[in-house]
Motif scaffolding. Structure first.
Motif, PDB file in Angstrom:
ATOM      1  N   ASP A  30       0.825  -1.207   0.000  1.00  0.00           N
ATOM      2  CA  ASP A  30       0.000   0.000   0.000  1.00  0.00           C
ATOM      3  C   ASP A  30       0.865   1.265   0.000  1.00  0.00           C
ATOM      4  N   THR A  31       2.017   1.213   0.667  1.00  0.00           N
ATOM      5  CA  THR A  31       2.935   2.358   0.651  1.00  0.00           C
ATOM      6  C   THR A  31       3.476   2.585  -0.753  1.00  0.00           C
ATOM      7  N   TYR A  32       3.931   1.528  -1.393  1.00  0.00           N
ATOM      8  CA  TYR A  32       4.407   1.659  -2.770  1.00  0.00           C
ATOM      9  C   TYR A  32       3.286   2.157  -3.681  1.00  0.00           C
ATOM     10  N   ARG A  33       2.083   1.666  -3.485  1.00  0.00           N
ATOM     11  CA  ARG A  33       0.960   2.096  -4.321  1.00  0.00           C
ATOM     12  C   ARG A  33       0.669   3.577  -4.113  1.00  0.00           C
ATOM     13  N   ARG A  34       0.772   4.045  -2.873  1.00  0.00           N
ATOM     14  CA  ARG A  34       0.549   5.469  -2.603  1.00  0.00           C
ATOM     15  C   ARG A  34       1.604   6.324  -3.293  1.00  0.00           C
ATOM     16  N   TRP A  35       2.855   5.855  -3.277  1.00  0.00           N
ATOM     17  CA  TRP A  35       3.908   6.596  -3.970  1.00  0.00           C
ATOM     18  C   TRP A  35       3.637   6.644  -5.472  1.00  0.00           C
ATOM     19  N   ALA A  36       3.239   5.521  -6.039  1.00  0.00           N
ATOM     20  CA  ALA A  36       2.953   5.487  -7.473  1.00  0.00           C
ATOM     21  C   ALA A  36       1.808   6.431  -7.831  1.00  0.00           C
ATOM     22  N   ASP A  37       0.816   6.507  -6.972  1.00  0.00           N
ATOM     23  CA  ASP A  37      -0.332   7.374  -7.227  1.00  0.00           C
ATOM     24  C   ASP A  37       0.010   8.853  -7.065  1.00  0.00           C
ATOM     25  N   SER A  38       1.165   9.149  -6.459  1.00  0.00           N
ATOM     26  CA  SER A  38       1.556  10.532  -6.183  1.00  0.00           C
ATOM     27  C   SER A  38       2.304  11.188  -7.330  1.00  0.00           C
ATOM     28  N   VAL A  39       2.658  10.422  -8.355  1.00  0.00           N
ATOM     29  CA  VAL A  39       3.523  10.948  -9.416  1.00  0.00           C
ATOM     30  C   VAL A  39       2.834  10.828 -10.769  1.00  0.00           C
ATOM     31  N   PRO A  40       3.262  11.627 -11.749  1.00  0.00           N
ATOM     32  CA  PRO A  40       2.652  11.574 -13.086  1.00  0.00           C
ATOM     33  C   PRO A  40       2.876  10.231 -13.777  1.00  0.00           C
ATOM     34  N   GLY A  86       4.317   9.341 -16.531  1.00  0.00           N
ATOM     35  CA  GLY A  86       5.632   9.035 -17.100  1.00  0.00           C
ATOM     36  C   GLY A  86       6.747   8.895 -16.091  1.00  0.00           C
ATOM     37  N   PHE A  87       6.464   9.079 -14.822  1.00  0.00           N
ATOM     38  CA  PHE A  87       7.480   8.984 -13.776  1.00  0.00           C
ATOM     39  C   PHE A  87       7.902   7.529 -13.598  1.00  0.00           C
ATOM     40  N   ARG A  88       9.188   7.318 -13.294  1.00  0.00           N
ATOM     41  CA  ARG A  88       9.686   5.964 -13.105  1.00  0.00           C
ATOM     42  C   ARG A  88      10.530   5.873 -11.829  1.00  0.00           C
ATOM     43  N   PHE A  89      10.424   4.716 -11.168  1.00  0.00           N
ATOM     44  CA  PHE A  89      11.187   4.419  -9.965  1.00  0.00           C
ATOM     45  C   PHE A  89      12.181   3.300 -10.225  1.00  0.00           C
ATOM     46  N   PHE A 145       9.956  -9.257  -1.338  1.00  0.00           N
ATOM     47  CA  PHE A 145      10.319  -7.900  -1.752  1.00  0.00           C
ATOM     48  C   PHE A 145       9.576  -7.494  -3.024  1.00  0.00           C
ATOM     49  N   LEU A 146       9.580  -8.350  -4.029  1.00  0.00           N
ATOM     50  CA  LEU A 146       8.933  -8.005  -5.292  1.00  0.00           C
ATOM     51  C   LEU A 146       7.422  -7.912  -5.142  1.00  0.00           C
ATOM     52  N   GLY A 147       6.857  -8.699  -4.246  1.00  0.00           N
ATOM     53  CA  GLY A 147       5.433  -8.589  -3.981  1.00  0.00           C
ATOM     54  C   GLY A 147       5.069  -7.237  -3.396  1.00  0.00           C
ATOM     55  N   GLN A 148       5.942  -6.720  -2.546  1.00  0.00           N
ATOM     56  CA  GLN A 148       5.717  -5.387  -1.973  1.00  0.00           C
ATOM     57  C   GLN A 148       5.902  -4.304  -3.039  1.00  0.00           C
ATOM     58  N   ALA A 207       5.627  -4.421  -6.102  1.00  0.00           N
ATOM     59  CA  ALA A 207       4.641  -4.480  -7.179  1.00  0.00           C
ATOM     60  C   ALA A 207       3.583  -3.396  -7.037  1.00  0.00           C
ATOM     61  N   GLY A 208       3.471  -2.817  -5.834  1.00  0.00           N
ATOM     62  CA  GLY A 208       2.544  -1.715  -5.650  1.00  0.00           C
ATOM     63  C   GLY A 208       2.846  -0.520  -6.530  1.00  0.00           C
ATOM     64  N   LEU A 209       4.077  -0.413  -7.025  1.00  0.00           N
ATOM     65  CA  LEU A 209       4.441   0.675  -7.934  1.00  0.00           C
ATOM     66  C   LEU A 209       3.881   0.460  -9.333  1.00  0.00           C
ATOM     67  N   GLY A 210       3.453  -0.750  -9.641  1.00  0.00           N
ATOM     68  CA  GLY A 210       2.903  -1.040 -10.953  1.00  0.00           C
ATOM     69  C   GLY A 210       3.899  -0.781 -12.064  1.00  0.00           C
ATOM     70  N   ASP A 211       3.405  -0.202 -13.174  1.00  0.00           N
ATOM     71  CA  ASP A 211       4.265   0.045 -14.337  1.00  0.00           C
ATOM     72  C   ASP A 211       5.317   1.116 -14.070  1.00  0.00           C
ATOM     73  N   LYS A 212       5.190   1.846 -12.973  1.00  0.00           N
ATOM     74  CA  LYS A 212       6.162   2.895 -12.668  1.00  0.00           C
ATOM     75  C   LYS A 212       7.443   2.343 -12.048  1.00  0.00           C
ATOM     76  N   LEU A 213       7.441   1.065 -11.700  1.00  0.00           N
ATOM     77  CA  LEU A 213       8.670   0.404 -11.286  1.00  0.00           C
ATOM     78  C   LEU A 213       9.407  -0.060 -12.532  1.00  0.00           C
ATOM     79  N   SER A 214      10.584   0.503 -12.759  1.00  0.00           N
ATOM     80  CA  SER A 214      11.300   0.260 -14.017  1.00  0.00           C
ATOM     81  C   SER A 214      12.601  -0.489 -13.851  1.00  0.00           C
ATOM     82  N   CYS A 215      13.241  -0.386 -12.655  1.00  0.00           N
ATOM     83  CA  CYS A 215      14.566  -0.959 -12.507  1.00  0.00           C
ATOM     84  C   CYS A 215      14.801  -1.371 -11.063  1.00  0.00           C
TER      85      CYS A 215
END
Length: 247
Positions: A53-63, A65-68, A92-95, A97-105
């Protein structure tokens, strides 16, 4: 310019007081950071786990095209030293994954004492590749990784070797591993984590990144000279230098 190949940002998203006027005045620290910079390396995952949920909140906070990029936990790299990590990788990857497509590397920083053990490294990278298809960058800090054998192993698994500044080993002044990804971590030099990079170096760095982009290489450039607040200023300067490139 193919901006989707270039990711410039900082380790973390703290903004020094002197630079805050150059970012949006509204929103959380991350939202303000993302108003000007479009990539970020999450380092806190090295020290402690974050819930999905923390990772998902971070992903929802950025545009969109943003990447993490996200740093693997020290339990994997420093405590287990890459051995028997399958369950820890799944967690770790399960957690993350909350970043969705914004997790790039994914960033794998190794302890300075961890020499290259080809079999152990291959087993680990195979397990990681079975779980993660996008970018992987390894930051080794033992001289044995900066060899033809080390580079060949990383290439087989489509993994980049980080170019870290200050450079500690012969061969470390250039990225290694797969030619598809270059990952730069600029910690500050001569004073690690503090020193700002001069305009001349930023300009040279912009030229190197543009050349890599023309070759089809995805580039991550992360400033980790955060202790003095220099990282955000350097990242903005590099971003501007690249945007002004006539190519």
């Amino acid at each position: 310019m193919a901006q989707d190949l270039i990711h410039i940002g900082c380790a973390g998203w703290s903004l020094p007081h002197a630079l805050q006027s150059r970012f949006s005045a509204e929103g959380s620290h991350l939202e303000r950071y993302a108003s000007r910079l479009h990539a970020c390396e999450i380092n806190s995952s090295f020290y402690r786990p974050h819930g999905v949920d923390t990772y998902r909140r971070w992903a929802d906070s950025v545009p969109e095209g943003f990447r993490f990029s996200v740093k693997l936990p020290e339990a994997i790299t420093h405590e287990r030293r890459l051995a028997g990590c399958e369950a820890a990788l799944d967690e770790f990857l399960g957690q993350a994954a909350g970043l969705g497509d914004k997790l790039s590397c994914l960033l794998v920083q190794l302890p300075p004492s961890l020499a290259l053990d080809a079999r152990a490294a291959a087993d680990f990278l195979t397990a990681l590749r079975e779980r993660w298809a996008k970018g992987i960058a390894v930051e080794p800090r033992h001289a044995s990784w900066f060899t033809q054998a080390g580079d060949a192993l990383l290439k087989r698994h489509r993994v980049a070797r980080v170019l870290a500044d200050p450079v500690r080993h012969t061969g470390g002044a250039m990225p290694g591993g797969t030619p598809q990804l270059a990952y730069l971590r600029l910690h500050g030099s001569p004073r690690t984590y503090y020193s700002a990079y001069a305009p001349e170096l930023i300009a040279a760095l912009a030229r190197r990144i543009e050349h890599a982009r023309q070759c089809g290489t995805e580039v991550w450039c992360i400033f980790d000279n955060t202790a003095s607040g220099a990282a955000a200023d350097n990242a903005l300067a590099l971003q501007q230098a690249i945007q002004q490139d006539p190519s």
